[in-house]
Design a protein around this motif. Structure first.
Motif, PDB file in Angstrom:
ATOM      1  N   ASN A  25       0.884  -1.174   0.153  1.00  0.00           N
ATOM      2  CA  ASN A  25      -0.140  -0.068   0.182  1.00  0.00           C
ATOM      3  C   ASN A  25       0.798   1.333  -0.006  1.00  0.00           C
ATOM      4  OD1 ASN A  25      -1.977  -1.936   1.048  1.00  0.00           O
ATOM      5  ND2 ASN A  25      -3.264  -0.186   1.343  1.00  0.00           N
ATOM      6  N   PHE A  26       0.310   2.346  -0.788  1.00  0.00           N
ATOM      7  CA  PHE A  26       1.108   3.638  -0.600  1.00  0.00           C
ATOM      8  C   PHE A  26       0.007   4.843  -0.324  1.00  0.00           C
ATOM      9  CE2 PHE A  26       3.370   1.012  -3.531  1.00  0.00           C
ATOM     10  CZ  PHE A  26       4.787   1.473  -3.376  1.00  0.00           C
ATOM     11  N   ASP A  27      -0.489   4.858   0.908  1.00  0.00           N
ATOM     12  CA  ASP A  27      -1.438   5.479   1.502  1.00  0.00           C
ATOM     13  C   ASP A  27      -1.160   6.794   2.062  1.00  0.00           C
ATOM     14  OD1 ASP A  27      -2.749   3.328   0.700  1.00  0.00           O
ATOM     15  OD2 ASP A  27      -3.244   2.395   2.363  1.00  0.00           O
ATOM     16  N   TRP A  28      -2.141   7.891   2.213  1.00  0.00           N
ATOM     17  CA  TRP A  28      -1.835   8.813   2.869  1.00  0.00           C
ATOM     18  C   TRP A  28      -3.090   9.724   3.376  1.00  0.00           C
ATOM     19  CZ3 TRP A  28      -3.848  13.681   0.777  1.00  0.00           C
ATOM     20  CH2 TRP A  28      -4.111  13.675  -0.303  1.00  0.00           C
ATOM     21  N   GLY A  29      -3.207  10.636   4.102  1.00  0.00           N
ATOM     22  CA  GLY A  29      -4.112  11.466   4.716  1.00  0.00           C
ATOM     23  C   GLY A  29      -3.621  12.753   5.244  1.00  0.00           C
ATOM     24  N   SER A  30      -4.444  13.734   4.937  1.00  0.00           N
ATOM     25  CA  SER A  30      -4.024  15.172   5.277  1.00  0.00           C
ATOM     26  C   SER A  30      -5.352  15.775   5.808  1.00  0.00           C
ATOM     27  CB  SER A  30      -3.652  15.903   4.220  1.00  0.00           C
ATOM     28  OG  SER A  30      -2.500  15.471   3.728  1.00  0.00           O
ATOM     29  N   PHE A  31      -5.031  16.614   7.121  1.00  0.00           N
ATOM     30  CA  PHE A  31      -6.071  17.006   7.783  1.00  0.00           C
ATOM     31  C   PHE A  31      -5.944  18.527   7.780  1.00  0.00           C
ATOM     32  CE2 PHE A  31      -5.487  12.856   9.065  1.00  0.00           C
ATOM     33  CZ  PHE A  31      -6.532  12.363   9.669  1.00  0.00           C
ATOM     34  N   GLY A  32      -7.212  19.398   8.024  1.00  0.00           N
ATOM     35  CA  GLY A  32      -6.989  20.768   8.395  1.00  0.00           C
ATOM     36  C   GLY A  32      -7.269  21.311   7.105  1.00  0.00           C
ATOM     37  N   PRO A  33      -7.869  22.672   7.280  1.00  0.00           N
ATOM     38  CA  PRO A  33      -7.892  23.430   5.956  1.00  0.00           C
ATOM     39  C   PRO A  33      -6.668  23.232   4.791  1.00  0.00           C
ATOM     40  CG  PRO A  33      -8.448  24.895   7.795  1.00  0.00           C
ATOM     41  CD  PRO A  33      -7.536  23.645   8.335  1.00  0.00           C
ATOM     42  N   ALA A  34      -7.435  23.063   3.680  1.00  0.00           N
ATOM     43  CA  ALA A  34      -6.571  22.681   2.544  1.00  0.00           C
ATOM     44  C   ALA A  34      -5.317  21.550   3.035  1.00  0.00           C
ATOM     45  CB  ALA A  34      -5.800  23.695   2.194  1.00  0.00           C
ATOM     46  N   GLY A  35      -5.565  20.584   4.100  1.00  0.00           N
ATOM     47  CA  GLY A  35      -4.841  19.588   4.273  1.00  0.00           C
ATOM     48  C   GLY A  35      -3.383  20.224   4.964  1.00  0.00           C
ATOM     49  N   GLN A  36      -3.453  21.246   5.451  1.00  0.00           N
ATOM     50  CA  GLN A  36      -2.151  22.114   6.059  1.00  0.00           C
ATOM     51  C   GLN A  36      -1.941  21.851   7.477  1.00  0.00           C
ATOM     52  OE1 GLN A  36       0.039  23.427   3.493  1.00  0.00           O
ATOM     53  NE2 GLN A  36      -1.403  22.150   2.500  1.00  0.00           N
ATOM     54  N   GLY A  49     -11.994  12.707  16.616  1.00  0.00           N
ATOM     55  CA  GLY A  49     -12.896  13.037  15.796  1.00  0.00           C
ATOM     56  C   GLY A  49     -12.601  13.957  14.436  1.00  0.00           C
ATOM     57  N   GLU A  50     -11.316  14.162  14.478  1.00  0.00           N
ATOM     58  CA  GLU A  50     -10.804  14.813  13.450  1.00  0.00           C
ATOM     59  C   GLU A  50     -10.834  13.983  11.986  1.00  0.00           C
ATOM     60  OE1 GLU A  50      -9.170  18.050  13.263  1.00  0.00           O
ATOM     61  OE2 GLU A  50      -9.747  18.292  15.576  1.00  0.00           O
ATOM     62  N   VAL A  51     -11.279  15.031  10.896  1.00  0.00           N
ATOM     63  CA  VAL A  51     -11.431  14.337   9.629  1.00  0.00           C
ATOM     64  C   VAL A  51     -10.630  14.790   8.655  1.00  0.00           C
ATOM     65  CG1 VAL A  51     -13.259  14.394   7.776  1.00  0.00           C
ATOM     66  CG2 VAL A  51     -14.012  14.271  10.025  1.00  0.00           C
ATOM     67  N   GLY A  52      -9.973  13.875   7.889  1.00  0.00           N
ATOM     68  CA  GLY A  52      -9.022  14.342   6.844  1.00  0.00           C
ATOM     69  C   GLY A  52      -9.631  13.522   5.660  1.00  0.00           C
ATOM     70  N   TRP A  53      -8.665  13.740   4.603  1.00  0.00           N
ATOM     71  CA  TRP A  53      -8.778  13.035   3.232  1.00  0.00           C
ATOM     72  C   TRP A  53      -7.457  12.634   2.851  1.00  0.00           C
ATOM     73  CZ3 TRP A  53     -13.683  12.227   1.264  1.00  0.00           C
ATOM     74  CH2 TRP A  53     -14.738  12.783   1.862  1.00  0.00           C
ATOM     75  N   GLY A  54      -7.732  11.727   1.821  1.00  0.00           N
ATOM     76  CA  GLY A  54      -6.216  11.346   1.131  1.00  0.00           C
ATOM     77  C   GLY A  54      -6.749  10.032   0.304  1.00  0.00           C
ATOM     78  N   GLU A  55      -6.030   9.012   0.506  1.00  0.00           N
ATOM     79  CA  GLU A  55      -6.002   8.050  -0.859  1.00  0.00           C
ATOM     80  C   GLU A  55      -5.532   6.604   0.012  1.00  0.00           C
ATOM     81  OE1 GLU A  55      -4.905   7.822  -5.141  1.00  0.00           O
ATOM     82  OE2 GLU A  55      -3.160   8.140  -3.950  1.00  0.00           O
TER      83      GLU A  55
END
Length: 340
Positions: A213-224, A316-322
């Motif tokens: 797997n090559f996975d990642w996730g970023s959190f906060g405004p614009a993932g910063q 409860g923090e929500v992030g996005w990635g792949e």
């Protein structure tokens, strides 16, 4: 010689590493890749641009694709956009500035930290992107974890999925994309990479039956605010577990090593895609970070699967990635059904 895993993280890569490397003499397998990506979290839309240079053969394979389909069984008809072109002529320029007849124009506008990427594709599709580094580029030689969970806790250098050279860098990607006549704005974290090695064409793309797997996730405004990135090797006898062999965190601008980590994967009952992804990572300060991911859209080009993932932390923090799972056709056929 110093151990890159003991030096300051982000100090190993030199500017020369961002250019073409000297290939093995007359080795037709030699491959050098340049890969850029973007994501629009609120639409679960993801785009990839990959150029694979066979520098001993003077040809490039170019692949661009976009997906946003929540149906993991949609197949080819569920792909939003795809453009694959093989045997594109290589330019005489280098990786800091090149333009291909397949519609790609790439320029490193600030050494090692900023790129302008433009793509003129098919079916009224255009990408116009600016990428700014959230961190210095890092090499797999310096992001290795301290222990391999498959090694019963004993200190060992994990078996990396990528051999020879591989650079990763998390970017803030901004700009505009038009996909089949529809316009979208892009502004979120997303990785780029650059690899070089003798890599033959094979069922897995690596010349051996690999699952990783090559996975990642970023959190906060614009993932910063916060980002995690992992590379794993998964054992064929139990694909529900991923051994994290390379990884890093960005915690409010601070780049951190990962000492150890493990992935836990839940598969669909009768199909080779993940319905849940879970990571536990221990950073260089001894803090444990937990991420639970739920796929929101899928791209399934063959024996592997890519998905836009919504990540959540225990607080409860929500992030996005792949998640980007590389499988092997023949091994999956041998196993037959996903582990439950």
């Amino acid at each position: 010689m110093s151990d890159p895993r003991q030096d300051e993280l982000g100090s190993f890569v030199k500017r020369s590493d961002l250019y073409f490397h000297q290939p093995r003499y007359r080795d037709y397998r030699w491959l050098e890749t340049n890969w850029f990506t973007w994501i629009i979290p609120e639409k679960a839309m993801r785009g990839h641009l990959r150029c694979a240079f066979r520098t001993n053969m003077d040809v490039v394979e170019c692949l661009a694709f976009v997906w946003d389909n929540p149906d993991p069984t949609a197949g080819e008809f569920g792909i939003k956009y795809q453009d694959l072109r093989s045997h594109v002529p290589m330019p005489v320029t280098n990786l800091d500035r090149y333009e291909l007849v397949s519609g790609y124009r790439v320029e490193m506008t600030r050494p090692m930290s900023e790129w302008a990427v433009h793509y003129e594709g098919l079916a009224d599709t255009v990408f116009d992107l600016h990428l700014e580094g959230m961190m210095p580029p890092v090499h797999v030689a310096e992001t290795g974890t301290e222990t391999n969970p498959a090694d019963s806790g004993k200190s060992a250098k994990p078996k990396a999925t990528i051999r020879h050279g591989h650079i990763d860098q998390m970017m803030r990607v901004r700009g505009n994309v038009r996909v089949r006549g529809e316009d979208y704005e892009v502004d979120f974290a997303s990785p780029r990479d650059h690899s070089w090695s003798p890599r033959p064409e094979s069922s897995s793309g690596y010349g051996f039956p690999m699952s990783g797997n090559f996975d990642w996730g970023s959190f906060g405004p614009a993932g910063q605010d916060f980002t995690f990135f992992v590379q794993t090797r998964n054992d064929w006898d139990d694909l529900r577990t991923g051994h994290v062999h390379n990884s890093y965190l960005i915690d409010h601008g601070k780049l951190l090593r990962i000492k150890e980590g493990v992935g836990r994967y839940t598969y669909a009952p009768n199909d080779w895609y993940l319905t849940d992804v879970h990571y536990e990572l221990v950073d260089e300060h001894g803090r444990t970070h937990v991420f639970d991911g739920t796929p929101q859209s899928y791209f399934r080009p063959g024996s592997g699967t890519l998905a836009v993932v919504e990540w959540r932390t225990p607080d409860g923090e929500v992030g996005w990635g792949e998640y980007n799972w590389h499988g092997d056709l023949y091994e999956l056929q041998r196993i037959g059904k996903p582990p439950q």
